[in-house]
Design an enzyme around this catalytic site. Structure first.
Site, PDB file in Angstrom:
ATOM      1  N   LYS A 195       0.854  -1.199   0.000  1.00  0.00           N
ATOM      2  CA  LYS A 195       0.000   0.000   0.000  1.00  0.00           C
ATOM      3  C   LYS A 195       0.883   1.240   0.000  1.00  0.00           C
ATOM      4  CE  LYS A 195      -1.639   2.740   3.022  1.00  0.00           C
ATOM      5  NZ  LYS A 195      -1.628   3.978   2.234  1.00  0.00           N
ATOM      6  N   GLU A 269      10.257   0.912  10.083  1.00  0.00           N
ATOM      7  CA  GLU A 269      11.236   1.985   9.864  1.00  0.00           C
ATOM      8  C   GLU A 269      10.492   3.284  10.144  1.00  0.00           C
ATOM      9  OE1 GLU A 269      14.267   1.451   9.257  1.00  0.00           O
ATOM     10  OE2 GLU A 269      14.383  -0.533   8.359  1.00  0.00           O
ATOM     11  N   CYS A 303      14.051  10.966   6.960  1.00  0.00           N
ATOM     12  CA  CYS A 303      14.074  10.460   8.342  1.00  0.00           C
ATOM     13  C   CYS A 303      15.466  10.524   8.961  1.00  0.00           C
ATOM     14  CB  CYS A 303      13.517   9.054   8.379  1.00  0.00           C
ATOM     15  SG  CYS A 303      14.167   8.058   7.060  1.00  0.00           S
ATOM     16  N   GLU A 400      10.205  15.635  15.754  1.00  0.00           N
ATOM     17  CA  GLU A 400      10.538  15.480  14.329  1.00  0.00           C
ATOM     18  C   GLU A 400       9.740  16.515  13.527  1.00  0.00           C
ATOM     19  OE1 GLU A 400       9.079  12.001  12.156  1.00  0.00           O
ATOM     20  OE2 GLU A 400      11.058  11.761  11.259  1.00  0.00           O
TER      21      GLU A 400
END
Ligand code: NAD
Length: 498
Positions: A195, A269, A303, A400
């Site tokens: 997906k 991840e 990331c 983040e």
């Protein structure tokens, strides 16, 4: 210390720089065929640098997922029995097909994400390299020797595929993060249902279109749709042996929770907030040049981005000024506006609003913008490349942001630098900048991150593992470790007594 500078968005001369003929079908891909699926709604894919609609794609249903899993399960009976040389040959053909269509994939990725041509080119080349690496690595697997470990019993270890694997991918590197999963999953002999992100399904669908004749029907399936519906069904499905997600921490938690009742393997991840520890003996020019790329590559939607600098107090002023000046020279623009464009837009209005909210909070908390700090006016979701002189503990140093933002804090002692580098809940990547070899080993060994660079940041190699510790998840992409993650060992013991 504010760097007086005004950024301007470089615009493409012709707004229609992308050719609609390169678009994939706006459909799901199940059992080797594109179809509309049985969902009753769709979502619109938007160009984030012009805010124009590109394509509508189905918001697929849970029934579509079940049909894809059934197809993958059937395809596994043959694909799972192929020998390494057969799978390797197919993976090499996929790489060749991608290479022959490199520009189509580059253009499509830039169109869908707004990323500069140089970034999209790197993404596509790295994706091709991943297929080639896995095609080789799958033939070179080594394991314990077969042997007699219990008297009169011979032990053999088989490395087997798992079956059907579910994969859920993010929007920042849509094709590359997809291929980081697809290549090792197929190499290990599994079949899969993937997906893609709602915002960026184009290159993944294009990959299916380009390679449909190379893979047996059902080996690789794509179901487009919402994470909370399609991702959740994949995670919970009892015929799926493992679920792999690249995405945010919240999505990782949902996937792990939905996977728990079937005790399937989970591979996550997740986010990052990479600390960059700069000691007093570092080459300031080299650090600044490194961060100009590693903090702003893909507009900081990365990331492993070098986003959280801890610099020794004795060089902080000189370093921060130099970084601010260097970042002020970055060129924002649309992907069609030339090879020198370095910064694209944020992926979506929602993400743009999120990044701006982080910047607003940073200002409200009293931190100082050395460069940037605001939205760029005009069409598209552009944000100024930003350097923030931040107070210890400021939220911009802990959360983040996933945008073109570097925070700079100071430290006085080595031990303090290590403990503050490790204080965030993430553990994906970090870097240490020093000319002292002993110190670089000592500090790198004590940083809680899956990848630590010394005098570098964000240099990746397909042969080396990528993945996190702590809140950044578990499991490894890239390298032979990914092949291990997507396969299982079986011990077969023969009684040889007579
Ligand atoms: P996201 O978590 O919002 O979405 C990622 C994918 O998960 C999408 O396909 C989404 O539809 C799906 N999803 C959302 N909710 C779900 C649920 N409940 N169950 C299953 N699937 C669900 O993340 P994003 O905004 O697309 O990507 C940005 C995040 O990804 C950042 O946190 C970034 O750090 C992380 N990321 C990590 C790596 C890495 O290698 N560690 C690489 C790229 C991005």
């Amino acid at each position: 210390m504010q760097t007086a500078h005004t950024f301007e968005i470089r615009r493409s001369a012709q707004r229609t720089s992308f050719n609609p003929e390169i678009l994939p079908p706006g459909k799901i891909f199940v059992d080797g065929e594109f179809s509309a699926g049985t969902g009753t709604a769709s979502f619109t894919v938007v160009d984030p640098s012009t805010e124009q609609d590109i394509l509508t794609v189905p918001r697929a249903s849970v029934n579509d997922v079940d049909r894809a899993v059934e197809a993958a399960k059937n395809a596994f009976t043959l694909w799972g029995r192929t020998v390494p040389a057969e799978r390797s040959a197919v993976l090499l053909k996929i790489a060749d097909r991608m290479e022959a269509n490199r520009q189509v994939l580059v253009d499509l990725e830039s169109w869908n994400t707004g990323k500069p041509a140089a970034v999209a080119e790197d993404d596509v080349d790295s994706a091709i390299d991943s297929f080639r690496f896995m095609a080789g690595a799958l033939r070179a697997g080594t394991t314990l020797a077969a042997g007699e470990y219990a008297k009169d019993h011979t032990s053999v270890i088989l490395r087997e595929p798992l079956g059907v694997v579910g994969a859920v991918t993010p929007w920042n590197y849509p094709l590359l993060m997809g291929v980081w999963k697809i290549a090792p999953i197929l190499a290990a002999g599994n079949t899969l249902v993937l997906k893609p992100s709602e915002t960026t399904p184009l290159t993944t669908l294009k990959l299916a279109e380009l390679t449909a004749d190379l893979l047996p029907a059902g080996v690789f399936n794509i179901v487009t749709g919402q994470g909370s519906v399609i991702g959740d069904r994949l995670s919970a499905h009892e015929d799926i042996a493992m679920i792999a997600l690249t995405g945010s921490v919240g999505s990782g938690q949902s996937v792990a929770a939905a996977a728990a009742p079937t005790v399937k393997r989970v591979h996550l991840e997740l986010g990052g907030k990479a600390p960059v520890v700069v000691f007093e003996d570092a080459d300031i020019e080299a650090v600044v040049a490194g961060l100009r790329t590693a903090g702003y590559w893909n507009s900081g939607q990365e990331c492993g981005a070098a986003c959280r600098v801890l610099v020794h107090e004795s060089i902080a002023e000189e370093f921060t000024r130099a970084l601010g000046e260097s970042v002020a020279s970055l060129v924002p623009g649309e992907p069609g506006a030339g090879q020198d464009v370095e910064i694209g837009p944020m992926i979506s209005k929602a993400h743009y609003d999120r990044v701006l909210e982080h910047l607003r909070k940073a200002e409200e908390e009293g931190n100082e913008f050395v460069t940037g700090g605001h939205a760029l006016p005009g069409t598209g979701f552009f944000v100024e490349p930003t350097v923030i002189k931040a107070a210890q503990g400021a939220s911009c140093t802990q959360e983040e942001i996933f945008g073109p933002v570097i925070s700079v804090e100071t430290f006085a002692e080595e031990a303090e630098a290590i403990s503050r580098a490790n204080e965030v809940p993430f553990g994906l990547a970090a870097s240490v900048w020093t000319k002292d070899a002993q110190r670089s080993h000592y500090v790198a060994a004590r940083l809680d991150a899956g990848t630590v660079w010394v005098n570098a940041h964000l240099v990746l190699a397909t042969e080396m593992p990528w993945g996190g510790f702590k809140g950044s998840g578990y499991g490894r992409d890239l390298s032979a470790y990914a092949l291990d993650d997507y396969s299982r060992t079986k011990h077969i013991m023969h009684n040889t007594a007579r």
